[in-house]
Design an enzyme around this catalytic site. Sequence first.
Site, PDB file in Angstrom:
ATOM      1  N   PHE A 187       0.808  -1.219   0.000  1.00 45.92           N
ATOM      2  CA  PHE A 187       0.000   0.000   0.000  1.00 45.92           C
ATOM      3  C   PHE A 187       0.837   1.263   0.000  1.00 45.92           C
ATOM      4  CE2 PHE A 187       0.951  -0.447   4.520  1.00 45.92           C
ATOM      5  CZ  PHE A 187       1.182   0.869   4.908  1.00 45.92           C
ATOM      6  N   LYS A 219      -1.094  -7.428  -9.025  1.00 43.80           N
ATOM      7  CA  LYS A 219      -2.074  -7.296  -7.946  1.00 43.80           C
ATOM      8  C   LYS A 219      -1.689  -6.093  -7.095  1.00 43.80           C
ATOM      9  CE  LYS A 219      -3.703  -8.904  -3.577  1.00 43.80           C
ATOM     10  NZ  LYS A 219      -3.569  -7.495  -3.140  1.00 43.80           N
ATOM     11  N   GLU A 243      -4.947  -3.855  -1.946  1.00 41.29           N
ATOM     12  CA  GLU A 243      -6.388  -3.631  -1.821  1.00 41.29           C
ATOM     13  C   GLU A 243      -6.691  -2.350  -1.048  1.00 41.29           C
ATOM     14  OE1 GLU A 243      -5.101  -6.574   1.428  1.00 41.29           O
ATOM     15  OE2 GLU A 243      -4.635  -6.119  -0.685  1.00 41.29           O
ATOM     16  N   SER A 289       5.326  -7.047   3.948  1.00 41.00           N
ATOM     17  CA  SER A 289       5.732  -7.451   5.294  1.00 41.00           C
ATOM     18  C   SER A 289       6.501  -8.770   5.285  1.00 41.00           C
ATOM     19  CB  SER A 289       4.495  -7.616   6.177  1.00 41.00           C
ATOM     20  OG  SER A 289       3.746  -8.753   5.774  1.00 41.00           O
ATOM     21  N   CYS A 337       9.750   1.362   3.654  1.00 42.95           N
ATOM     22  CA  CYS A 337      10.664   0.302   4.079  1.00 42.95           C
ATOM     23  C   CYS A 337      12.091   0.824   4.195  1.00 42.95           C
ATOM     24  CB  CYS A 337      10.601  -0.892   3.135  1.00 42.95           C
ATOM     25  SG  CYS A 337      11.211  -0.545   1.478  1.00 42.95           S
TER      26      CYS A 337
END
Length: 526
Positions: free
Chosen positions: A175, A199, A202, A252, A307
């Site tokens: 995200f 993908k 979401e 993650s 990150c």
Amino acid sequence: MTQTPAKESVLGTSAAVFPKSHEKITNPKDTPYFVDNEFRFSATKDFIDVHDPATNNLVSKVPKMTTTELEEAVASAENAFPVWQNMSTIARQQIMFRYVALIREHWDRLAAVITLEQGKTVSDAKGDVLRGLQVAEAACAGPEYMKGEVLEVAKDMETRTYREPLGVVAVICPFNFPAMIPLWCIPIATITGNTVVLKPSERAPGAAMILMELAEKAGFPKGVINVVHGAHDTVNFLLDAPAVKAISFVGSNKAGEYIFAKGSANGKRVQANLGAKNHAVVLPDSDKDSTLDAIIAAAFGAAGQRCMALSAVVFVGETQNWLPELVERAKALSMNGGFESEADLGPVVTPESKTRIEGLVASAETEGAKLLLDGRGVKPPKYPNGNWVAPTIISEVTPSMQCYTEEVFGPVLVCLQTESLDQAIKLVNENPYGNGTAIFTSSGISAERFRKNIQAGQVGVNVPIPVPLPMFSFTGNKKSVAGGGANTFYGRPGVNFYTQLKTVTSKWAGRDSQPIKTTLSMPTHS
């Protein structure tokens, strides 16, 4: 049967028309998926809500796509591969040139959608787009990247190398960089001849959908790039799909280690960039003002949801006396909705993220650390319902504390102290993560000692976030990379990930060659 609406009506934005405020959307649209260069609405009854992090107003709904729809997307990529693979690299390059131009034209639009869905300030969202755009620009060098080699290995015999695409590759995005991470992968994967199933997160799918609209306009053929949506089931589908030859993932540790293990077990190439605990080591000979400014920007930019954020500072010797000035600079930051012009940082992405971050701050208090600046409970008056955590600074942290051992992924800076550079290097190396680190010093000898001995993939010398530009590659280390596997999203290492080397050895004897006696011995090529 899925409905196929007109492209112009689906996304509701254009290069000139896009969100400019956090005003509530009256009729939020469902997010479509993208197959065969068409936006389609899913037939599923199961959706995931996307909220504006500054207000928690509903922005859109993301479908948990049906198995049939996921199969359509992979089949589309599989069917497109033979034609795309056999298109010349020069022809693919021309499409990439157009794609780059369109991304630049729609830069503001992409940034606005990121701000609305993810919470970044507009200026930071523009940076998100820019770093992805730079990878697309670098991918225009595809003909150079795809060159093979040739060597005459013996009389009348030569060996050539060819770079060939893998086939269908999947990209699973986080995200926190809704434009950059798709653009880390799409340009390099496609310029080398692969087809893609992407993908997006979401939580923030809008930027990826705009990138699909632009890809179609740039001239990518049907099926070369497809987008699917969902959560765990969608990821598992991609991991199990026989047609998918490689997986790129950013996210993650828990998800990435699972994806690496399952994808590898299924015979796929997997690269996975995971969590981090990036340290800044501050030496007494560093320039105080520029060092403190760099730490503030790297710790609290994007609300710490990077990150590569500097989430831990190691103050060496007397530099621990700089902490009060660091706190004062952090207090001066403006936390507000991302569309507000004065905002330095926005909200975190979800209420759950806020709760988790606040829990880690509370654990630091419980374990004996000192809160020099507590951002809990602070909120902008205009947006009281957002996911707000203001800049937080924790001192007297020890390596065993939960706020240090876990990735906070929020605007929280933990501070540790050592008496020497060697002690600081030892402390950083003992941390299980190894994405990046930085040293602040005016000494070349100290910088070189740090560079040689530190265990991190990306090292900055007076550079707080040393992420390489696209002519290099992202280079994590230790637990920041799943399974010790590849972590090479762009640059030549990215090309290596998305291609397979083929060597061809050929013998073309001339008419005047002497006959060669048949032998059963291993050839020596001499």
